[in-house]
Design an enzyme around this catalytic site. Structure first.
Site, PDB file in Angstrom:
ATOM      1  N   CYS A 170      49.176  20.591  12.728  1.00 45.06           N
ATOM      2  CA  CYS A 170      49.880  21.363  13.761  1.00 45.06           C
ATOM      3  C   CYS A 170      51.173  20.638  14.191  1.00 45.06           C
ATOM      4  CB  CYS A 170      48.953  21.637  14.940  1.00 45.06           C
ATOM      5  SG  CYS A 170      49.526  23.008  15.994  1.00 45.06           S
TER       6      CYS A 170
ATOM      7  N   HIS B 252      44.273  23.948  12.708  1.00 41.72           N
ATOM      8  CA  HIS B 252      43.434  22.809  13.109  1.00 41.72           C
ATOM      9  C   HIS B 252      42.153  22.780  12.273  1.00 41.72           C
ATOM     10  CE1 HIS B 252      45.573  21.374  16.731  1.00 41.72           C
ATOM     11  NE2 HIS B 252      45.986  22.625  16.801  1.00 41.72           N
TER      12      HIS B 252
ATOM     13  N   GLU C 113      40.015  20.470  12.147  1.00 35.78           N
ATOM     14  CA  GLU C 113      38.964  19.697  12.818  1.00 35.78           C
ATOM     15  C   GLU C 113      38.031  20.545  13.679  1.00 35.78           C
ATOM     16  OE1 GLU C 113      42.641  19.130  15.543  1.00 35.78           O
ATOM     17  OE2 GLU C 113      42.155  19.724  13.493  1.00 35.78           O
TER      18      GLU C 113
END
Length: 279
Positions: free
Chosen positions: A94, A180, A182
């Site tokens: 990002c 993202h 994660e």
């Protein structure tokens, strides 16, 4: 008591590791969690980290986190361009993607509409970063976007609203994603992180929290030597874990002082003193 120099203590750090550079994301800790779940040691450092400190840490790979700022604004967090000359694989997430593009000659600007939520990537070029990806749902959260990628980079995947959703400079092993990976909303995001950490950065999956405990105990012993240590103890998770680790390392060289900071629950102070006195 004077601690030993950073480079002396660093030898207790596993040589097989990932460095996460934090640009202010609310979910930076999730990146660390995903890496540790893979059995790889990692540490999170502020973006003000110096090149000398990075060299001293000697990571297998570096991950740039996301963040709430705009790379083109004054005083937004940044990093030295020298980091790209270290020949260490890098993954930008990002804001991490945007700072890579900004520093290397690309263009980043304000998006017409902030993108927040689910998106579906379309892979347009093979890349080791997206190996074995079966579910293409990812999670976007950004108000800026990359308008032009730097020289030497190519598009690996895109979405309807993000033409540069995944980019890569394969020769320099620099990768960047707009979403993202994660978070759990990126269904195969953990695979993307594994592809970078294990396959691209060549990290061995041999670290556990038990290793971490043993490493920290050795580091504490090395730092303290024969000195005495005072530890402020409130009974919360942080101070309790610290006091137990130090106690395991140096035993009676440690003196804990109970700190009532005024925000304890009813009778908590009495309970804390009882627990740590009797145990």
């Amino acid at each position: 008591m004077k601690p030993k120099k950073t480079q002396e203590v660093a030898k207790n750090k596993p040589s097989n590791s990932i460095l996460i550079i934090d640009f202010g994301s609310q979910v930076t800790q999730l990146i660390a969690r995903r890496i540790r779940e893979l059995g790889v040691y990692c540490e999170i450092k502020n973006s003000k980290i110096s090149i000398a400190e990075i060299n001293n840490f000697n990571p297998n790979g570096i991950i740039f986190s996301g963040g709430p700022c705009s790379v083109y604004e004054e005083n937004s967090p940044t990093i030295s361009k020298e980091i790209f000359d270290l020949k260490i694989p890098i993954l930008g997430i990002c804001y991490g993607q945007q700072i890579i593009c900004h520093l290397l000659g690309g263009e980043v600007g304000k998006a017409n509409e902030r993108e927040y939520g689910k998106a579906e990537i379309k892979i347009v070029k093979d890349s080791p970063l997206l190996k074995n990806i079966n579910n293409y749902q990812v999670w976007m959260s950004h108000g800026d976007k990359v308008n032009k990628i730097p020289l030497g980079f190519e598009v690996v995947a895109k979405t309807d609203n993000a033409p540069f959703a995944v980019i890569a400079n394969q020769e320099k092993k620099i990768y960047a994603v707009q979403f993202h990976p994660e978070v759990v909303h990126s269904i195969d995001g953990a695979k993307i992180i594994k592809n970078f950490v294990v396959d691209i950065a060549k990290s061995k999956q041999e670290w556990t929290m038990k290793n971490f405990k043993e490493e920290q105990i050795l580091a504490i012993r090395e730092i303290v030597g024969e000195n005495q240590v005072i530890c402020g103890l409130s009974g919360g998770v942080d101070s309790s874990v610290v006091s137990v680790l130090i106690s395991n390392a140096i035993n009676r060289q440690l003196t804990c002082i109970f700190v009532d900071h005024g925000l304890l629950r009813k009778n908590e102070g009495t309970e804390v003193k009882k627990i740590f006195t009797e145990n």
